[in-house]
Design a protein around this motif. Structure first.
Motif, short mmCIF file in Angstrom:
data_model
loop_
_atom_site.label_atom_id
_atom_site.label_comp_id
_atom_site.label_asym_id
_atom_site.label_seq_id
_atom_site.Cartn_x
_atom_site.Cartn_y
_atom_site.Cartn_z
N GLU A 254 49.17 39.47 45.06
CA GLU A 254 48.14 39.74 46.17
C GLU A 254 48.03 41.18 46.12
N THR A 283 41.66 45.81 44.61
CA THR A 283 42.38 44.94 45.43
C THR A 283 42.34 43.38 45.14
N PHE A 284 43.09 42.54 45.69
CA PHE A 284 43.06 41.20 45.39
C PHE A 284 42.01 40.48 46.14
N GLY A 285 41.03 39.85 45.56
CA GLY A 285 40.23 39.00 46.36
C GLY A 285 39.08 38.83 45.57
N GLN A 286 37.79 38.36 46.32
CA GLN A 286 36.64 37.94 45.74
C GLN A 286 35.44 38.79 45.65
N GLN A 290 36.97 43.60 43.77
CA GLN A 290 38.26 43.14 44.00
C GLN A 290 38.56 42.06 42.76
N LEU A 292 40.64 38.60 40.84
CA LEU A 292 41.76 37.73 40.76
C LEU A 292 42.49 37.53 39.35
N ASN A 312 37.87 34.85 39.06
CA ASN A 312 36.69 35.14 39.61
C ASN A 312 35.53 34.85 38.55
N ASN B 25 38.40 30.41 44.92
CA ASN B 25 39.40 31.22 45.92
C ASN B 25 40.70 31.47 45.19
N GLY B 26 40.58 31.87 43.77
CA GLY B 26 41.83 32.10 43.03
C GLY B 26 42.47 30.96 42.42
#
Lengths: 416, 310
Positions: A254, A283-286, A290, A292, A312, B25-26
């Protein structure tokens, strides 16, 4: 035909009446024949010169190819767009589930990280002959997981390890030199704090599973130090440019990000004083900026960095000044990505992205302002030129592409 | 000829249109919308190479592309049985399901074979000690037990396994702690779908109960509180320390419905993916599975000692 012939004859009589009445002399005829022969000779001479020039060009190209092998379109800059996929050349076997590939600075050696079997890094020559292999010290197969790797201009090999959360450093022949345990600590630095100066006859290692640092000097008794404390990370993708700058993808839980370490890190004689400034982005996210599970970060000639943002399903483009610029590859249609993993950019600014689930290599022209999809090559399968969950790619200046074909247990070599 | 070209072009357009991204979503295991583009992460409508329109023939290899030893797309490494460390620490923790290739850094001594080879399951209707083919002669892959699209069960376990409907509750549906169990009721149901002959839940089954003779004699009861139903002979010989919270000899075992019923499930003693436990004594040479650690969590018969504390 029979009706036209008399008409033609009649016309000739009408248009050339003097020819019949005043025939050329023998001398005129001889001069005319001589002139005709001279003209032919000149033409033949010109043709011969052209052929000789052509032969000289071919010889010149051949000589240049021997000096620096490269596909013909790259040796002869043509004023047309070159846009065609490479072709399959051969495969290198004797590898267990390869996931990472890298070339030595002279491109005469190929380094391959295995995810199966012994989980070693294997060294091959350009023709696929095995030269050797190496492992992180004092680890068992279940305690190590080499993934991506790269070399610096001095030939040192930097290997990320997913289970050990470290970057192992080796010389060109695979002799272990040191480990980067975190963004703020090297193993030799930690050991030096305990023993003072590190002399040439010492060996040391750290195994995250054992939580113990091992140190031995010559024939003296082995020492053990407690596990070092440092900033956590999980280095995955690694790229070292010609100046020594290191780009890393960090997939710490994360906290996914892209890290840039200065050339001092890779070009250092040793790493006993290790606390480099690191630029960290993302950072971690979409969302924009960000990530993944970013797997690779590679720069183009303009200085932009292309990140394969794995989960992603896209490529994010970064700039050292502005940070996140844009992303592409999501959605459907030409150039859409399923699961981008390893990537490389060649000297023509062609970005090659390994689509692990798409089972192919997608290629984009990134020389302009906006990336343009060029072509994809490969498909799922077990035969030559087919992929079974490919994971990484590297290209050399001769137009060769080395692709880690994971589930087919081989490295495929393609060429233009 | 023109029709053929037209049809080919339409097919190509459709094929390209159906190629899309993997994750929303990952991970591809849920979070779909009515207009999701996640399907093409694993499937191809017209150009599939594997069963169920998968992009490749090997289902398990598809899962291992993210969850394999390199864990290049997940914090869950099921090959090595490691859960990525939480932020602030580098050391990973042992995955509660175990690992298929390694566990706690050592090679597994037994594991479920998810290679897709034809598989027989012990206790699958033929009695205990007998291995029988799965329903329809099915082979075992990751997708035999887990639903990659997500499910209402614990850890996206499938709702139908081996033609058996499964309900496996999770205490905290939001929990993402794969190194510590969140087992609710019915945790053993997933195992019982293939190994039902071992799923003995009758009170007193650990004693010589005549009613069990037909299935090969007595068997350890499953689904009961660790310290037994008050007054039943089956629990004579139990230790006094809770095997999950206190344990014995430095070892603990997980129980379902922790803190309330504290029940013993199949997974209390067995690791469903695989284990590296060593069988050095009697178990090393005994029976039809000599040397096989039969997915046990602890070396030899350590799992017995944690509860019975002899």
């Amino acid at each position: 035909m029979t009706n036209q012939t008399p008409e033609k004859d009649l016309n000739q009589v009408e248009t050339n009446p003097t020819e019949q009445t005043d025939p050329p002399s023998l001398q005129d005829l001889q001069e005319e024949i001589q002139a005709e022969d001279n003209k032919k000779r000149r033409l033949l001479l010109l043709l011969l010169l052209l052929l000789l020039l052509l032969l000289a060009c071919v010889c010149g190209l051949f000589y240049r190819y021997l000096q620096k092998p490269a596909p013909l379109p790259e040796m002869v800059p043509l004023p047309v767009e070159i846009n065609y996929p490479p072709h399959y050349l051969f495969s290198i076997y004797g590898i267990d589930q390869p996931v990472g590939v890298a070339l030595s600075p002279g491109q005469e050696r190929l380094y391959v990280a295995e995810s199966g079997g012994e989980r070693a890094v294997k060294i091959f020559d350009r023709d696929g002959a095995l030269i050797g292999s190496f492992l992180p010290p004092r680890t068992t197969p279940g305690q190590r997981s080499p993934v991506y790797l790269d070399t610096n201009q001095a030939g040192r090999v930097f290997v990320t390890d997913r289970l050990q959360h470290a970057i192992f450093i080796y010389d060109a022949d695979g002799i272990y030199l040191d480990s980067i345990l975190g963004p703020d600590l090297s193993l030799s630095e930690y050991v030096a704090k305990h023993v003072g100066t590190i002399e040439p006859d010492v060996t040391y290692a750290y195994n995250l599973f054992e939580q113990d640092v091992y140190f031995k000097k010559g024939e003296e008794q082995e020492l053990n130090f407690p596990a070092p404390d440092h900033e956590s990370w999980s280095p995955l993708g690694i790229f070292i440019d010609r100046t020594g700058r290191m780009l890393l993808t960090d997939v710490a839980k994360e906290k996914n990000s892209i890290r840039q370490l200065p050339a001092d890190v890779t070009m250092a004689v040793n790493w006993q004083e290790f606390n480099p400034p690191t630029d960290t982005f993302g950072t971690f996210g979409q969302g924009n900026g960000q990530f993944l599970f970013p797997n690779a970060a590679v720069p183009d000639s303009q200085g932009r960095v292309y990140v394969t943002d794995g989960n992603n399903g896209r490529i994010s483009v970064l700039d050292s000044q502005e940070g996140f610029l844009f992303h592409f590859g999501q959605g459907s249609g030409d150039g859409a990505l399923s699961l981008p993993r390893g990537a490389t950019i060649d000297e023509q600014d062609r970005l090659y992205v390994v689509d692990a689930v798409g089972q192919d290599i997608k290629t984009y022209d990134v020389s302009g302002e906006d990336p343009a999809f060029l072509f994809a090559f490969g498909e799922w399968g077990l035969d030559d030129g087919q992929f079974n969950y490919p994971n990484d790619i590297v290209t050399d200046s001769t137009g060769r592409l080395y692709i880690a074909d994971r589930e087919n247990n081989r490295i495929q070599v393609w060429s233009y | 000829m023109r029709k053929l070209i037209l049809i080919t072009m339409i097919a190509m357009v459709l094929a390209f249109a159906l190629v899309g991204v993997a994750s929303a979503n990952g991970g591809p295991h849920g979070g779909y919308t009515a207009t999701t583009d996640a399907c093409a992460g694993c499937h191809r409508a017209h150009t599939a190479s594997g069963a169920k329109l998968l992009v490749a023939a090997d289902t398990t290899a598809l899962c291992f592309t993210c969850h394999g030893s390199n864990a290049t797309g997940s914090v869950l490494n099921v090959t090595d049985g490691v859960l990525e460390a939480t932020a602030g620490s580098n050391a990973g923790t042992a995955l509660n399901g175990g690992g298929f290739g390694f566990y706690n850094g050592s090679a597994t001594t037994s594991s479920h074979d998810t290679s897709g080879a034809a598989t027989d399951a012990w206790g699958n209707g033929g009695g205990r000690g007998v291995a029988s083919a799965l329903a329809g002669g099915a082979s075992l892959t990751c997708a035999s037990c887990h639903d990659p699209h997500g499910s209402s069960n614990y850890r996206i376990l499938k709702t139908t396994v081996n033609n058996t409907t499964i309900a496996v509750a999770q205490v905290d549906e939001g929990a993402q702690t794969y190194d510590s169990e969140q087992w609710g009721t019915g945790q053993s149901n997933i195992c019982a779908a293939c190994h039902n002959d071992y799923h003995i839940t009758a009170a007193g089954s650990g004693s010589d109960v005549a009613g069990l003779a037909a299935t090969g004699g007595t068997a350890h009861r499953i689904g009961m509180p660790w310290n037994g139903d008050a007054g039943t002979a089956a629990y004579i010989g139990m230790g006094t320390a809770n095997p999950e919270t206190s344990g014995f000899g430095g070892y603990t075992l997980p129980l379902a419905e922790t803190g309330t019923n504290d029940t013993v499930e199949c997974q209390t003693c067995h690791l469903p993916h695989g284990t590296s436990s060593a069988m050095t004594g009697f178990a090393a040479s005994n029976g039809s599975v000599a040397g096989d650690s039969v997915l046990l969590r602890l070396n030899n018969r350590g799992v017995c000692e944690v509860c019975h504390q002899k």
